[in-house]
Write a protein that holds these residues in place. Structure first.
Motif, PDB file in Angstrom:
ATOM      1  N   LEU A  97     -14.889  15.185  -2.607  1.00 13.61           N
ATOM      2  CA  LEU A  97     -13.892  16.145  -3.080  1.00 13.61           C
ATOM      3  C   LEU A  97     -13.381  15.758  -4.474  1.00 13.61           C
ATOM      4  O   LEU A  97     -13.207  16.621  -5.345  1.00 13.61           O
ATOM      5  CB  LEU A  97     -12.730  16.250  -2.094  1.00 13.61           C
ATOM      6  N   GLY A 100     -15.782  16.691  -7.035  1.00 15.04           N
ATOM      7  CA  GLY A 100     -15.654  18.116  -7.336  1.00 15.04           C
ATOM      8  C   GLY A 100     -14.554  18.373  -8.347  1.00 15.04           C
ATOM      9  O   GLY A 100     -14.726  19.154  -9.285  1.00 15.04           O
ATOM     10  N   ALA A 103     -15.680  17.228 -11.719  1.00 11.98           N
ATOM     11  CA  ALA A 103     -16.637  18.196 -12.295  1.00 11.98           C
ATOM     12  C   ALA A 103     -15.888  19.371 -12.916  1.00 11.98           C
ATOM     13  O   ALA A 103     -16.232  19.834 -14.007  1.00 11.98           O
ATOM     14  CB  ALA A 103     -17.608  18.683 -11.222  1.00 11.98           C
ATOM     15  N   ILE A 104     -14.852  19.835 -12.235  1.00  6.94           N
ATOM     16  CA  ILE A 104     -14.042  20.929 -12.763  1.00  6.94           C
ATOM     17  C   ILE A 104     -13.361  20.508 -14.067  1.00  6.94           C
ATOM     18  O   ILE A 104     -13.401  21.221 -15.073  1.00  6.94           O
ATOM     19  CB  ILE A 104     -12.999  21.390 -11.720  1.00  6.94           C
ATOM     20  N   ALA A 125     -12.044  27.254  -7.121  1.00  8.97           N
ATOM     21  CA  ALA A 125     -12.637  25.944  -6.858  1.00  8.97           C
ATOM     22  C   ALA A 125     -11.575  24.845  -6.867  1.00  8.97           C
ATOM     23  O   ALA A 125     -11.597  23.937  -6.023  1.00  8.97           O
ATOM     24  CB  ALA A 125     -13.727  25.645  -7.884  1.00  8.97           C
ATOM     25  N   THR A 126     -10.645  24.938  -7.793  1.00 14.05           N
ATOM     26  CA  THR A 126      -9.577  23.938  -7.875  1.00 14.05           C
ATOM     27  C   THR A 126      -8.668  24.009  -6.656  1.00 14.05           C
ATOM     28  O   THR A 126      -8.328  22.982  -6.059  1.00 14.05           O
ATOM     29  CB  THR A 126      -8.762  24.120  -9.174  1.00 14.05           C
ATOM     30  N   THR A 129     -10.519  22.623  -3.649  1.00 11.35           N
ATOM     31  CA  THR A 129     -10.643  21.166  -3.732  1.00 11.35           C
ATOM     32  C   THR A 129      -9.331  20.497  -3.339  1.00 11.35           C
ATOM     33  O   THR A 129      -9.327  19.539  -2.550  1.00 11.35           O
ATOM     34  CB  THR A 129     -11.067  20.740  -5.152  1.00 11.35           C
TER      35      THR A 129
END
Length: 176
Positions: A97, A100, A103-104, A125-126, A129
């Motif tokens: 997580l 992720g 990556a964002i 996505a945020t 996560t």
């Protein structure tokens, strides 16, 4: 040295950073070298993201900062490998997580135009996560792993308020 005048630090940000530093020290004395390394590298990465987000002029150039961030992320990957080797499944899920989220954040730093074109996707996505990270903290607390649960919640607060600016993120919901 570097110019820190661009940062307007509220006291709660300093308190969160102090608590994260204390966490790293606690892990250093009470847990494994892997946990200590994990906490320390994440703290350095958070500080770098915060400095960059506030346009603080650092002694290293943009390319050097990108390489430094990438190196820290490699160390985090090695820590992940250690968790994998030791079958520490909660740590593996938690790390995935956080990968992720990184990556964002890296996408926002490196390709801001792409993020603006796909703002809704990055917002969702945020949020997803952070929801997963909250679930991980809840699992640790439910299992009685108080330090891990507290640490997870503190990191969520740190990234939510210091880096991502969760209030701004939640306001974007109405604009999207």
């Amino acid at each position: 040295m570097f110019n820190t005048s661009a940062i307007q630090y509220p006291k709660f940000k300093l308190a969160i950073l102090a608590l994260l530093a204390l966490n790293a020290v606690i892990y250093g004395f009470t847990d494994t070298l892997t946990s200590f390394t994990d906490a320390l590298v994440w703290l350095v990465l958070l500080v770098i993201y915060e400095l960059e987000a506030n346009n603080v002029e650092l002694p290293l150039g943009e390319t050097a900062m990108r390489h430094l961030r990438s190196s820290l992320i490699v160390v985090i990957g090695l820590v992940f490998g250690s968790y994998w080797r030791d079958n520490e499944w909660l740590d593996i899920a938690n790390s995935a997580l956080w990968f992720g989220l990184i990556a964002i954040l890296e996408t926002e730093v490196r390709w801001p135009d792409y993020v603006r074109r796909h703002e809704r996707l990055f917002w969702l996505a945020t949020i997803a996560t952070f929801a997963g990270l909250l679930a991980m903290a809840g699992i640790w607390l439910a299992r009685g792993a108080w330090l891990d649960g507290y640490d997870a919640l503190l990191w969520i607060v740190a990234f939510g308020f210091i880096e991502v600016d969760i209030f701004h993120l939640l306001k974007r919901k109405h604009a999207v």
